[in-house]
Scaffold this motif. Sequence first.
Motif, mmCIF file in Angstrom:
data_model
loop_
_atom_site.group_PDB
_atom_site.id
_atom_site.type_symbol
_atom_site.label_atom_id
_atom_site.label_comp_id
_atom_site.label_asym_id
_atom_site.label_seq_id
_atom_site.Cartn_x
_atom_site.Cartn_y
_atom_site.Cartn_z
ATOM 1 N N THR A 47 25.202 -0.635 -12.201
ATOM 2 C CA THR A 47 23.818 -0.256 -11.899
ATOM 3 C C THR A 47 23.635 1.249 -12.034
ATOM 4 O O THR A 47 22.627 1.725 -12.568
ATOM 5 N N ASP A 169 19.753 -4.947 -15.926
ATOM 6 C CA ASP A 169 20.825 -4.941 -14.931
ATOM 7 C C ASP A 169 21.021 -6.371 -14.409
ATOM 8 O O ASP A 169 20.179 -6.882 -13.675
ATOM 9 N N GLU A 170 22.099 -6.991 -14.803
ATOM 10 C CA GLU A 170 22.421 -8.370 -14.436
ATOM 11 C C GLU A 170 21.229 -9.315 -14.621
ATOM 12 O O GLU A 170 20.804 -9.997 -13.685
HETATM 13 MG MG LIG Z 1 24.591 -3.486 -9.614
#
Ligand SMILES: [Mg+2]
Length: 236
Positions: A47, A169-170
Amino acid sequence: MALIELDHISKTYVTGEVESVALREVTVSIEAGTLVTFVGPSGSGKTTLLNILGCMDKPTAGEARIDGTLLGSLGRRQAAAFRGEHLGFIFQSFNLIPVLTVYENVEYPLLVIRKTPAPERRERVLRVLEAVGMLDHKDKRPDQISGGQKQRVAVARALVTNPAVVLADEPTANLDHDTAHRIITLMREMRDAFGTTFVFSTHDPRIVEHADVVHGIEDGRLTGNISAMQGGHHHG
Ligand SMILES: [Mg+2]
Ligand SMILES: Nc1ncnc2c1ncn2[C@@H]1O[C@H](COP(=O)(O)OP(=O)(O)OP(=O)(O)O)[C@@H](O)[C@H]1O
């Protein structure tokens, strides 16, 4: 020069007297039109890395460039303008606006940058909705579609401004494996259709096989190009 250049990026968070090193001298180049993923466990720095690329945070040391622009040198307003013009974002929790329709959610970034006249806006929204296969659902609200469909809408929203880079992010963390696979495949298709560069993070090694380049990250350090290590088919 590559589209994205990270040169010895380090990031240390200081909370009171506690220092936490999130990134340690990360150096990497990302070519335009590739699908690149950073894979690593919780707390490895994914992140943090994406926040630096997204001009949401600045490195403690090192230089990050996108298309030649030195990100750390941008002030708040410049960073916001840079994000609006050059970057698209896809989030783990979709982040669609619940009271807006699918169509309106995708139109929203164009309204924010205020540069696209209404007829062109409509054309662009319809084009990206069709590209992600959500045109038939354009008048529904987010609570009327599935998680995978929400993420398709989020991909359309990220692409509608025609950004050079989409950061995610993911993006598949809240999706089952098959749906996650389909979202990554969709990113590939969008990469081919629009020439967009996609950079996404994941902690799930199973979904990385469709990325062009896979960087392992552990404890803030790149651990090598996993796809090169696994594949290893380099013929001259
Ligand atoms: Mg993260
Ligand atoms: N705002 C912050 N303040 C202090 N420490 C932070 C902050 N954000 C992240 N860290 C620390 O930096 C390191 C990297 O965090 P980061 O959120 O980048 O990891 P991650 O790979 O995204 O993890 P996850 O998979 O759990 O999302 C961790 O040790 C974390 O505790």
